[in-house]
Design an enzyme around this catalytic site. Structure first.
Site, PDB file in Angstrom:
ATOM      1  N   ALA A 163      -2.331  -3.667  -5.889  1.00 39.12           N
ATOM      2  CA  ALA A 163      -1.339  -4.107  -4.895  1.00 39.12           C
ATOM      3  C   ALA A 163      -1.285  -3.163  -3.679  1.00 39.12           C
ATOM      4  CB  ALA A 163       0.034  -4.265  -5.545  1.00 39.12           C
ATOM      5  N   LEU A 401      10.297 -17.900   2.978  1.00 34.97           N
ATOM      6  CA  LEU A 401       9.961 -18.966   2.029  1.00 34.97           C
ATOM      7  C   LEU A 401       9.496 -18.421   0.673  1.00 34.97           C
ATOM      8  CD1 LEU A 401       8.106 -21.128   4.648  1.00 34.97           C
ATOM      9  CD2 LEU A 401      10.376 -21.552   3.703  1.00 34.97           C
TER      10      LEU A 401
HETATM   11  S1  NHW Z   1       7.639 -10.876  -3.697  1.00 34.29           S
HETATM   12  C1  NHW Z   1       6.535 -11.574  -4.871  1.00 34.29           C
HETATM   13  C2  NHW Z   1       5.560 -10.594  -5.402  1.00 34.29           C
HETATM   14  N1  NHW Z   1       4.684 -11.240  -6.362  1.00 34.29           N
HETATM   15  C3  NHW Z   1       4.985 -11.407  -7.671  1.00 34.29           C
HETATM   16  O1  NHW Z   1       5.999 -10.973  -8.165  1.00 34.29           O
HETATM   17  C4  NHW Z   1       3.983 -12.215  -8.483  1.00 34.29           C
HETATM   18  C5  NHW Z   1       3.801 -11.705  -9.871  1.00 34.29           C
HETATM   19  N2  NHW Z   1       3.414 -10.300  -9.833  1.00 34.29           N
HETATM   20  C6  NHW Z   1       2.215  -9.853  -9.399  1.00 34.29           C
HETATM   21  O2  NHW Z   1       1.337 -10.601  -9.004  1.00 34.29           O
HETATM   22  C7  NHW Z   1       7.188 -11.782  -2.179  1.00 34.29           C
HETATM   23  C8  NHW Z   1       2.013  -8.343  -9.425  1.00 34.29           C
HETATM   24  O3  NHW Z   1       2.926  -7.777 -10.338  1.00 34.29           O
HETATM   25  C9  NHW Z   1       2.180  -7.690  -8.026  1.00 34.29           C
HETATM   26  C10 NHW Z   1       2.077  -6.168  -8.165  1.00 34.29           C
HETATM   27  C11 NHW Z   1       1.094  -8.174  -7.089  1.00 34.29           C
HETATM   28  C12 NHW Z   1       3.560  -8.011  -7.406  1.00 34.29           C
HETATM   29  N3  NHW Z   1       6.210  -5.902  -3.151  1.00 34.29           N
HETATM   30  O4  NHW Z   1      -1.222  -3.132  -8.350  1.00 34.29           O
HETATM   31  P1  NHW Z   1      -0.098  -2.420  -8.999  1.00 34.29           P
HETATM   32  C13 NHW Z   1       6.019 -11.050  -1.543  1.00 34.29           C
HETATM   33  O5  NHW Z   1       4.889 -11.480  -1.698  1.00 34.29           O
HETATM   34  C14 NHW Z   1       4.336  -1.975  -5.898  1.00 34.29           C
HETATM   35  C15 NHW Z   1       5.756  -4.697  -2.744  1.00 34.29           C
HETATM   36  O6  NHW Z   1      -0.468  -1.470 -10.091  1.00 34.29           O
HETATM   37  P2  NHW Z   1       0.822  -4.943 -10.099  1.00 34.29           P
HETATM   38  C16 NHW Z   1       6.302  -9.833  -0.698  1.00 34.29           C
HETATM   39  C17 NHW Z   1       4.943  -1.080  -6.974  1.00 34.29           C
HETATM   40  O7  NHW Z   1       6.228  -0.643  -6.575  1.00 34.29           O
HETATM   41  N4  NHW Z   1       5.289  -3.755  -3.578  1.00 34.29           N
HETATM   42  O8  NHW Z   1       1.016  -3.448  -9.553  1.00 34.29           O
HETATM   43  C18 NHW Z   1       5.184  -8.805  -0.749  1.00 34.29           C
HETATM   44  C19 NHW Z   1       3.914   0.016  -7.076  1.00 34.29           C
HETATM   45  O9  NHW Z   1       4.061   0.933  -5.998  1.00 34.29           O
HETATM   46  P3  NHW Z   1       4.844   2.341  -6.247  1.00 34.29           P
HETATM   47  C20 NHW Z   1       5.270  -4.057  -4.894  1.00 34.29           C
HETATM   48  O10 NHW Z   1       1.987  -5.273 -10.923  1.00 34.29           O
HETATM   49  C21 NHW Z   1       5.516  -7.610   0.100  1.00 34.29           C
HETATM   50  C22 NHW Z   1       2.609  -0.731  -6.835  1.00 34.29           C
HETATM   51  O11 NHW Z   1       2.966  -1.987  -6.208  1.00 34.29           O
HETATM   52  C23 NHW Z   1       5.720  -5.280  -5.380  1.00 34.29           C
HETATM   53  O12 NHW Z   1      -0.524  -5.109 -10.694  1.00 34.29           O
HETATM   54  C24 NHW Z   1       4.432  -6.571   0.129  1.00 34.29           C
HETATM   55  C25 NHW Z   1       1.905  -1.019  -8.148  1.00 34.29           C
HETATM   56  O13 NHW Z   1       0.712  -1.662  -7.871  1.00 34.29           O
HETATM   57  C26 NHW Z   1       6.208  -6.223  -4.444  1.00 34.29           C
HETATM   58  N5  NHW Z   1       6.668  -7.420  -4.811  1.00 34.29           N
HETATM   59  O14 NHW Z   1       0.875  -5.828  -8.763  1.00 34.29           O
HETATM   60  C27 NHW Z   1       4.753  -5.406   1.010  1.00 34.29           C
HETATM   61  N6  NHW Z   1       5.566  -5.284  -6.719  1.00 34.29           N
HETATM   62  O15 NHW Z   1       4.916   2.997  -4.909  1.00 34.29           O
HETATM   63  C28 NHW Z   1       4.484  -5.720   2.460  1.00 34.29           C
HETATM   64  C29 NHW Z   1       5.057  -4.094  -7.056  1.00 34.29           C
HETATM   65  O16 NHW Z   1       6.199   1.951  -6.787  1.00 34.29           O
HETATM   66  C30 NHW Z   1       4.692  -4.512   3.335  1.00 34.29           C
HETATM   67  N7  NHW Z   1       4.869  -3.340  -5.959  1.00 34.29           N
HETATM   68  O17 NHW Z   1       4.044   3.107  -7.244  1.00 34.29           O
HETATM   69  C31 NHW Z   1       4.430  -4.801   4.800  1.00 34.29           C
HETATM   70  C32 NHW Z   1       2.950  -4.935   5.077  1.00 34.29           C
HETATM   71  C33 NHW Z   1       2.655  -5.383   6.524  1.00 34.29           C
HETATM   72  C34 NHW Z   1       3.052  -4.275   7.508  1.00 34.29           C
HETATM   73  C35 NHW Z   1       2.636  -4.641   8.962  1.00 34.29           C
HETATM   74  C36 NHW Z   1       3.096  -3.626  10.046  1.00 34.29           C
END
Ligand code: NHW
Length: 401
Positions: A163, A401
Site C-alpha cells: 500500500a 464516493l
Molecule cells: S478507504 C478503502 C481502503 N481499501 C480497503 O479497505 C479495501 C480492503 N483492504 C485492502 O485492500 C478509501 C488493504 O488492506 C489496503 C492496505 C490496500 C487498504 N488508507 O500494504 P500494507 C480509499 O481508497 C496503511 C491509507 O502492508 P495492506 C482511500 C497502514 O496504515 N493508508 O497494508 C485511500 C500502513 O501504514 P503505516 C492505509 O493491508 C487513501 C500501511 O498502509 C489504509 O496490505 C490512500 C500498510 O501497508 C488506507 N485505507 O493494504 C492515501 N489502510 O504508516 C492517499 C492501510 O500505518 C494519500 N493503510 O505503517 C494521498 C495520495 C495523493 C497525494 C497527492 C498530493
C-alpha cells in the site's frame, strides 16, 4: 526517561509509512496551535522522480483504461472480491462497472491516475488505486486537489507493505500534474483525521435487512410492526418534485454553489462538473429538483448514489441494494420533507436501505425520518494540508464516493 503525555489523540501505534508523509501527526499534539495551509511547499516539476516507484520484482505497474470492457471486468473482479468489508465481514462493497466509470472520469480526469498492479507472470490484476482531480474550498480558499479512492490489494497480498508504494506512486503522478494536496476518506484511523463522521441507516426493506443480519428486530417489536414503522407513501408529497434534467444544470449549480459556500470543506462545483456528476444515470446516481409549479423556478435539489454490497454468507439473498445520500439543497421546501420524498423514491426503486452521513445539515432530519446510527465511522483526511482546528461533521460539505 520522559514519556510523552498521552492525549486522547496520542495513539501508541507507530505508523512507519505515514510518519514520513506530509500529514498531521499525533505527536504534533492536539492542543498546540496548528498553522493552516500546505505542509510542504510545491517542488519544481523537473525535480519530481520521472520513473515509477519500484515494486517487488514479481509485479509491474499498469494503467487501467476504464473505457475498456475487458480491463473493467478485471477491476470489477478485484474490487468485488477484495474491497471494503464491514467489521464483521458480512458485507462487502460491490461498486458496479458503470459506477466506477462514472466515478473515475469527471471533467479533466487523468487516465494515468487509474493505477493497477499486475503479477508479471500471469498478468493478473492484484491491486488498484485511483485519483481524480477536484477543486475544493478549504475555509474559503480554493485548493486544487486529487481525490484518492478505490485503494485495494488482493487478500493474498496483504500486509506486505504494498500500500505505501501504491500511495507514493499515485502521489508522484499527481505531483507531475502540479497538484500538491489530496483528500480521501477511510473507515480506518490514520494520522490524523480532520473529521470523524458516522453513518446512519434508514430501513426501506426491514424484513430483508433483518433476514441478512444487517439490522435486528428491536426489543418488543414484531416483524409486522417493524414493517409498518418503516412504511412509506407510494408517491412523493412535494408539488413539483421531479427527476433532474439537463436544462436544470445552471439552476442546480447555482443552488449548490450558494449552499456549499457555508461549509469549511466543500467542492467547487462548475456547471460542467454538476452536469457530469449529478445528471441522473440509472443505478448510479439519482437527482431530483423541485420546480415551483407556477414560477417554474428550481428551489430545491436532492440526490443519492447507488452502491450495493455483496452479502457474504447468506442463504436467501446475494446483494443488499443501498442508496447513499449525496448532495442536497433546500431553500424553500423544508429539508425533512425533501428527504422524506427522496426516501419514497428510493423505496419505489426497490432499495433495501438508505444511508446518510451526519455531515452538512443531515442531523436535522435523521432521527425524525427513522434513520438509526450505524456502528461504522468514516474518517476524512487531507494530504499536505494542515487545518488550524479539527472540523465538525456538520462543517463538512464534501461527499466522496
Ligand atoms: S478507504 C478503502 C481502503 N481499501 C480497503 O479497505 C479495501 C480492503 N483492504 C485492502 O485492500 C478509501 C488493504 O488492506 C489496503 C492496505 C490496500 C487498504 N488508507 O500494504 P500494507 C480509499 O481508497 C496503511 C491509507 O502492508 P495492506 C482511500 C497502514 O496504515 N493508508 O497494508 C485511500 C500502513 O501504514 P503505516 C492505509 O493491508 C487513501 C500501511 O498502509 C489504509 O496490505 C490512500 C500498510 O501497508 C488506507 N485505507 O493494504 C492515501 N489502510 O504508516 C492517499 C492501510 O500505518 C494519500 N493503510 O505503517 C494521498 C495520495 C495523493 C497525494 C497527492 C498530493
Amino acid at each position: 526517561l520522559t514519556r510523552r503525555p498521552r492525549t486522547a489523540l496520542t495513539l501508541d501505534k507507530w505508523h512507519m509509512f505515514w510518519e514520513t508523509q506530509p500529514v498531521r501527526h499525533y505527536k504534533d499534539g492536539e492542543n498546540q496551535e496548528q498553522m493552516e495551509g500546505a505542509i510542504d511547499v510545491p517542488q519544481p516539476i523537473s525535480d519530481i522522480k520521472q520513473e515509477p516507484y519500484n515494486l517487488p520484482s514479481n509485479y509491474e505497474w499498469c494503467v487501467c483504461d476504464v473505457t475498456n470492457d475487458r480491463i473493467m471486468k478485471e477491476v470489477y473482479a478485484l474490487l468485488s472480491n477484495n474491497y471494503v468489508e464491514d467489521d464483521d465481514n458480512m458485507f462487502r462493497f460491490d461498486y458496479s462497472v458503470q459506477f466506477l466509470r462514472w466515478a473515475l472520469q469527471p471533467p479533466g480526469y487523468f487516465p494515468d491516475w487509474h493505477i493497477g498492479v499486475r503479477a508479471k507472470a500471469s498478468k493478473k490484476l492484484v491491486a488498484f488505486i485511483t485519483g481524480i482531480p477536484a477543486r475544493v474550498h478549504v475555509r474559503g480558499k480554493l485548493v486544487f486537489m486529487a481525490e484518492i479512492n478505490f485503494l485495494c490489494i488482493h487478500k493474498k497480498l496483504r500486509a506486505k507493505r504494498l500500500a505505501p508504494v501504491m500511495i507514493k506512486e499515485v502521489t508522484r503522478r499527481v505531483h507531475l500534474e502540479n497538484i500538491w494536496q489530496a483528500t480521501y476518506t477511510a473507515g480506518v484511523v490514520l494520522p490524523v483525521p480532520i473529521a470523524t463522521c458516522q453513518y446512519w441507516h434508514r430501513s426501506l426493506n426491514p424484513k430483508k435487512l433483518i433476514d441478512v443480519g444487517f439490522s435486528r428486530l428491536a426489543p418488543r417489536m414484531t416483524m409486522s410492526r417493524t414493517v409498518k414503522l418503516y412504511h412509506l407513501p407510494k408517491e412523493t408529497l412535494t408539488p413539483g418534485f421531479r427527476a433532474m434534467e439537463k436544462q436544470d444544470v445552471p439552476a442546480v449549480t447555482q443552488l449548490l454553489q450558494g449552499y456549499l459556500s457555508q461549509f469549511v470543506i466543500a467542492p467547487d462545483f462548475s456547471e460542467a462538473v454538476v452536469e457530469y456528476l449529478l445528471l441522473p444515470i440509472k443505478n448510479v446516481v439519482n437527482s431530483y429538483v423541485i420546480e415551483n409549479p407556477e414560477s417554474h423556478i428550481i428551489t430545491d435539489f436532492c440526490s443519492f448514489y447507488t452502491l450495493p454490497s455483496t452479502i457474504i454468507d447468506s442463504m436467501n439473498h446475494t446483494q443488499l441494494k443501498a442508496a447513499y445520500l449525496y448532495y442536497n439543497v433546500a431553500t424553500v421546501t423544508p429539508l425533512v420533507q425533501l428527504m422524506n420524498d427522496i426516501l419514497i423514491m428510493a423505496k419505489l426503486s426497490n432499495y433495501d436501505v438508505f444511508n446518510a452521513l451526519d455531515i452538512m445539515h443531515n442531523e436535522s432530519f435523521l432521527k425524525n425520518l427513522k434513520f438509526g446510527p450505524g456502528d461504522g465511522h468514516l474518517h476524512y483526511y487531507l494530504y499536505n494540508y494542515s487545518l488550524s482546528a479539527p472540523v465538525k461533521p456538520l462543517e463538512l460539505g464534501l461527499v466522496l464516493l
